[in-house]
Design an enzyme around this catalytic site. Structure first.
Site, mmCIF file in Angstrom:
data_model
loop_
_atom_site.group_PDB
_atom_site.id
_atom_site.type_symbol
_atom_site.label_atom_id
_atom_site.label_comp_id
_atom_site.label_asym_id
_atom_site.label_seq_id
_atom_site.Cartn_x
_atom_site.Cartn_y
_atom_site.Cartn_z
ATOM 1 N N LYS A 167 -7.577 51.439 48.340
ATOM 2 C CA LYS A 167 -6.862 51.694 49.599
ATOM 3 C C LYS A 167 -7.679 51.143 50.739
ATOM 4 C CE LYS A 167 -3.581 53.388 52.100
ATOM 5 N NZ LYS A 167 -3.416 52.027 52.664
ATOM 6 N N GLN A 179 -15.160 51.388 53.054
ATOM 7 C CA GLN A 179 -13.916 52.111 52.764
ATOM 8 C C GLN A 179 -14.084 53.076 51.591
ATOM 9 O OE1 GLN A 179 -11.169 50.540 54.827
ATOM 10 N NE2 GLN A 179 -10.335 52.599 54.651
ATOM 11 N N LYS A 200 -15.683 56.176 53.202
ATOM 12 C CA LYS A 200 -14.750 56.763 54.176
ATOM 13 C C LYS A 200 -13.631 57.500 53.454
ATOM 14 C CE LYS A 200 -13.279 53.807 57.228
ATOM 15 N NZ LYS A 200 -12.504 52.850 58.056
ATOM 16 N N LYS A 229 -10.267 46.397 50.492
ATOM 17 C CA LYS A 229 -9.991 45.770 51.799
ATOM 18 C C LYS A 229 -9.543 44.343 51.565
ATOM 19 C CE LYS A 229 -10.291 46.680 56.248
ATOM 20 N NZ LYS A 229 -10.205 47.988 56.929
ATOM 21 N N GLY A 239 -2.822 48.179 57.700
ATOM 22 C CA GLY A 239 -3.238 47.294 58.790
ATOM 23 C C GLY A 239 -4.722 47.371 59.093
ATOM 24 N N ASP A 240 -5.156 46.459 59.920
ATOM 25 C CA ASP A 240 -6.510 46.434 60.486
ATOM 26 C C ASP A 240 -6.402 45.446 61.657
ATOM 27 O OD1 ASP A 240 -9.465 47.410 59.749
ATOM 28 O OD2 ASP A 240 -9.652 45.340 60.400
ATOM 29 N N THR A 259 -5.830 56.738 63.822
ATOM 30 C CA THR A 259 -7.249 56.356 63.859
ATOM 31 C C THR A 259 -7.865 56.752 65.195
ATOM 32 O OG1 THR A 259 -6.667 54.500 62.445
ATOM 33 C CG2 THR A 259 -8.864 54.495 63.407
ATOM 34 N N ASN A 270 -4.873 48.838 68.593
ATOM 35 C CA ASN A 270 -4.296 50.076 68.072
ATOM 36 C C ASN A 270 -5.267 51.260 68.196
ATOM 37 O OD1 ASN A 270 -4.246 51.830 65.291
ATOM 38 N ND2 ASN A 270 -2.215 51.547 66.164
ATOM 39 N N SER A 288 -2.724 57.424 56.265
ATOM 40 C CA SER A 288 -2.085 56.537 55.288
ATOM 41 C C SER A 288 -1.861 57.280 53.975
ATOM 42 C CB SER A 288 -2.971 55.313 55.007
ATOM 43 O OG SER A 288 -2.819 54.337 56.006
HETATM 44 P P1 NDP Z 1 -6.282 45.471 66.820
HETATM 45 O O1 NDP Z 1 -6.058 44.104 66.324
HETATM 46 O O2 NDP Z 1 -5.128 46.339 67.169
HETATM 47 O O3 NDP Z 1 -7.230 45.430 68.112
HETATM 48 C C1 NDP Z 1 -8.502 44.864 68.040
HETATM 49 C C2 NDP Z 1 -9.156 44.948 69.414
HETATM 50 O O4 NDP Z 1 -10.531 44.609 69.282
HETATM 51 C C3 NDP Z 1 -8.576 43.971 70.410
HETATM 52 O O5 NDP Z 1 -8.695 44.482 71.709
HETATM 53 C C4 NDP Z 1 -9.470 42.748 70.209
HETATM 54 O O6 NDP Z 1 -9.525 41.890 71.332
HETATM 55 C C5 NDP Z 1 -10.802 43.392 69.960
HETATM 56 N N1 NDP Z 1 -11.600 42.491 69.076
HETATM 57 C C6 NDP Z 1 -11.297 42.161 67.813
HETATM 58 N N2 NDP Z 1 -12.198 41.294 67.308
HETATM 59 C C7 NDP Z 1 -13.066 41.105 68.279
HETATM 60 C C8 NDP Z 1 -14.239 40.320 68.390
HETATM 61 N N3 NDP Z 1 -14.692 39.558 67.362
HETATM 62 N N4 NDP Z 1 -14.922 40.365 69.557
HETATM 63 C C9 NDP Z 1 -14.476 41.138 70.601
HETATM 64 N N5 NDP Z 1 -13.367 41.889 70.566
HETATM 65 C C10 NDP Z 1 -12.688 41.876 69.430
HETATM 66 O O7 NDP Z 1 -7.206 46.186 65.714
HETATM 67 P P2 NDP Z 1 -7.475 47.731 65.470
HETATM 68 O O8 NDP Z 1 -7.428 48.479 66.744
HETATM 69 O O9 NDP Z 1 -6.624 48.150 64.337
HETATM 70 O O10 NDP Z 1 -8.974 47.689 64.918
HETATM 71 C C11 NDP Z 1 -10.107 47.869 65.760
HETATM 72 C C12 NDP Z 1 -11.286 48.330 64.912
HETATM 73 O O11 NDP Z 1 -10.957 49.584 64.289
HETATM 74 C C13 NDP Z 1 -11.699 47.411 63.758
HETATM 75 O O12 NDP Z 1 -13.084 47.514 63.567
HETATM 76 C C14 NDP Z 1 -10.980 48.025 62.554
HETATM 77 O O13 NDP Z 1 -11.618 47.676 61.347
HETATM 78 C C15 NDP Z 1 -11.162 49.495 62.881
HETATM 79 N N6 NDP Z 1 -10.264 50.428 62.222
HETATM 80 C C16 NDP Z 1 -8.914 50.293 62.311
HETATM 81 C C17 NDP Z 1 -8.076 51.213 61.715
HETATM 82 C C18 NDP Z 1 -6.608 51.158 61.859
HETATM 83 O O14 NDP Z 1 -5.940 52.092 61.396
HETATM 84 N N7 NDP Z 1 -6.033 50.157 62.512
HETATM 85 C C19 NDP Z 1 -8.616 52.320 60.901
HETATM 86 C C20 NDP Z 1 -10.068 52.431 60.939
HETATM 87 C C21 NDP Z 1 -10.823 51.486 61.561
HETATM 88 P P3 NDP Z 1 -8.787 40.447 71.286
HETATM 89 O O15 NDP Z 1 -7.331 40.756 71.410
HETATM 90 O O16 NDP Z 1 -9.357 39.740 72.444
HETATM 91 O O17 NDP Z 1 -9.148 39.839 69.963
HETATM 92 O O1 2IT Z 2 -10.563 50.614 58.278
HETATM 93 C C1 2IT Z 2 -9.619 51.360 57.946
HETATM 94 O O2 2IT Z 2 -9.812 52.498 57.526
HETATM 95 C C2 2IT Z 2 -8.257 50.851 58.121
HETATM 96 N N1 2IT Z 2 -8.074 49.741 58.596
HETATM 97 C C3 2IT Z 2 -7.081 51.683 57.678
HETATM 98 C C4 2IT Z 2 -6.870 51.569 56.199
HETATM 99 C C5 2IT Z 2 -5.622 52.219 55.666
HETATM 100 O O3 2IT Z 2 -5.393 52.020 54.463
HETATM 101 O O4 2IT Z 2 -4.892 52.902 56.387
#
Ligand code: NDP
Ligand code: 2IT
Length: 452
Positions: free
Chosen positions: A97, A118, A121, A133, A172-173, A217, A248, A384
């Site tokens: 997952k 993961q 976590k 992943k 997603g991520d 998240t 997100n 999830s």
């Molecule tokens: P999104 O794509 O929705 O948003 C990512 C954000 O981070 C954007 O504002 C983006 O800016 C910025 N960003 C991404 N890459 C970079 C980079 N290399 N340098 C600077 N800024 C960056 O992703 P999420 O919000 O889903 O994910 C954000 C973090 O949270 C990640 O580390 C992800 O692994 C983690 N995460 C996500 C989960 C989820 O459920 N979605 C669960 C647990 C963890 P820009 O638009 O300029 O690229």
């Molecule tokens: O980093 C993470 O935990 C995620 N991007 C969410 C993974 C999931 O299966 O919901």
């Protein structure tokens, strides 16, 4: 490139050396492994059976890794070739997952670091999910809906054979949200001729998604911050907060902070920082990022008392609570020092591994309440798993009920990390607490299932 700040136990050093030698050039993976291995010295002293069964070595080697070509055509008919990955890391506790990331920086080392994190976590959630992943070096920025759809369809045309509700369940991520999950699910359904809801999570509410998954998240990270503060007799009420990113996780962390009476004064994207001392206007932020899919710079154009700092560093903004919610290694040792100097008392990681090893040690040495991503951001994957439960029972729960479940899960994770840290003689150290509690759970399951 970051250096590894802490020391390894002498029995664990050769295991780490072997990981380096077997996985050359994968610095993020090395960093994630080192961080966990730093915590395990005390465990193998207390539980030598894990050494006998070579559990650490087995956990560091993915069960399966898939790398494949994704050809697709843009709107002008030009052909593009991307590379995609799915790393099925560990299935001791349940089906693999973990999310899919679409970002040009993706390569095997990034997916392996994320898959490795993961495992731990997902174990902390207490729910039956293993660790995996995936992702691609595809850059979705500026691409039309049609291009995104064609890319997702092409990717799933290969990936589907590796998935299944009891096998591997992506979500997603970065760069992958509900739109992409929709295209991926549609293609999976078409190829397999099965409406297998539980094969992907983060689905739309009309077709098997769960309420609260979108928020989970960010909300969960804030619930974790709240628990860390509560354990110290503090609260989030009236606190000045800074949230990096504007995707997100960042948006819904900001939303929950505001709901709990804190003030969010800054957020960012990879181009710059928005500072709005009066408090970020969440509706405007959502309009720009979720509806229009534009850059954060637009916020300052539409809100005259906010300022945009082109190429700014968000960690220079004084705050009480910091929520890194963008990406790995976005918060360095010097950023951590700056935050501490400016009076920051708590850091809860919404992103995966956003703080460098130097930064982590700065926070810990300064007594900052520091919640590592694998504990603090586990609310996303936990919800999830709640989506999978709803799919399996062909049911859907209310927002209130699902949010309560999420809140309880985050409180339980905090409790587990807190108690484990105390038990192993490092009170307040959530890194050790999280790594040890998760390792014990996965390790015990692996021992019980024999040499597989
Ligand atoms: P999104 O794509 O929705 O948003 C990512 C954000 O981070 C954007 O504002 C983006 O800016 C910025 N960003 C991404 N890459 C970079 C980079 N290399 N340098 C600077 N800024 C960056 O992703 P999420 O919000 O889903 O994910 C954000 C973090 O949270 C990640 O580390 C992800 O692994 C983690 N995460 C996500 C989960 C989820 O459920 N979605 C669960 C647990 C963890 P820009 O638009 O300029 O690229
Ligand atoms: O980093 C993470 O935990 C995620 N991007 C969410 C993974 C999931 O299966 O919901």
């Amino acid at each position: 490139m970051t250096t590894m700040a802490g020391k390894l136990d002498e029995k664990i050093t050769p295991i780490y050396q072997e990981v380096l030698q077997r996985n050359p050039g994968e610095s993020e993976f090395h960093q994630a492994v080192h961080e966990v291995l730093e915590s395990l010295g005390r465990v193998i002293v207390k539980y030598p059976e894990f050494a006998d069964h070579k559990i650490i070595q087995r956990i560091c080697e993915p069960e399966r890794q898939v790398i494949f070509r994704v050809p697709w055509q843009d709107d002008r008919g030009e052909v593009h070739i991307n590379r995609a990955f799915r790393v099925e890391f560990n299935s001791a506790l349940g089906p693999y997952k973990g999310g899919m990331r679409f970002h040009p920086s993706v390569y095997l080392g990034v997916i392996k670091f994320l898959g490795f994190e993961q495992i731990f976590k997902n174990a902390l959630t207490g729910l039956p999910i293993g660790g995996g992943k995936g992702g691609s070096d595809f850059d979705p920025k500026g691409r039309s809906d049609d291009e995104i759809m064609r890319f997702c369809q092409s990717l799933m045309t290969e990936l589907y054979r590796h998935l299944g509700e009891y096998t591997d369940v992506p979500a997603g991520d970065i760069g992958v949200g509900q739109r992409e999950i929709g295209y991926l699910f549609g293609q999976y359904k078409r190829i397999t001729n099965r409406y297998e809801s539980g094969v992907l999570t983060g689905k739309g509410l009309d077709w098997g998604g769960s309420l609260v998954r979108r928020e989970a998240t960010g909300y969960g990270t804030v619930f974790f911050a709240q628990e860390m503060l509560r354990a110290r007799g503090e609260s989030l009420e009236g606190r000045k907060c800074v949230v990096s990113g504007s995707g997100n996780v960042a948006i819904y962390a900001a939303e929950q902070l505001i709901q709990l009476g804190a003030k969010v004064i800054a957020c960012s994207d990879s181009n710059g920082v928005i500072v709005h001392e009066a408090g970020i206007d969440l509706d405007l932020l959502k309009q720009i990022k979720e509806v229009e899919r534009r850059r954060i710079r637009d916020y300052a154009d539409r809100c005259t008392d906010a300022r945009y700092i082109d190429r700014g560093n968000i960690w220079d903004i004084p705050c009480d609570v910091a929520i890194p919610a963008a990406t790995e290694n976005e918060l360095s040792g010097s950023d951590a020092k700056k935050l501490v100097e400016n009076g920051c008392i708590a850091v809860a990681e919404g992103a995966n591994m956003p703080t460098t090893p130097e930064g982590v040690h700065v926070f810990q040495d300064a007594g900052v309440a520091y919640g590592p991503g694998k504990a603090a951001n586990a609310g996303g994957v936990a919800t999830s798993a709640l989506e999978m439960q709803q799919n399996a029972s062909r049911d859907s729960w209310t927002f209130e009920y699902t949010e309560k479940r999420l809140q309880q899960i985050m409180q339980d994770i905090h409790h587990t990390c807190h108690e484990t840290a105390e038990e192993f003689g490092v009170p307040g150290n959530y890194v050790l607490g999280a790594n040890i509690a998760a390792f014990l759970k996965v390790g015990r399951a692996m021992v019980a299932m024999g040499l597989v």
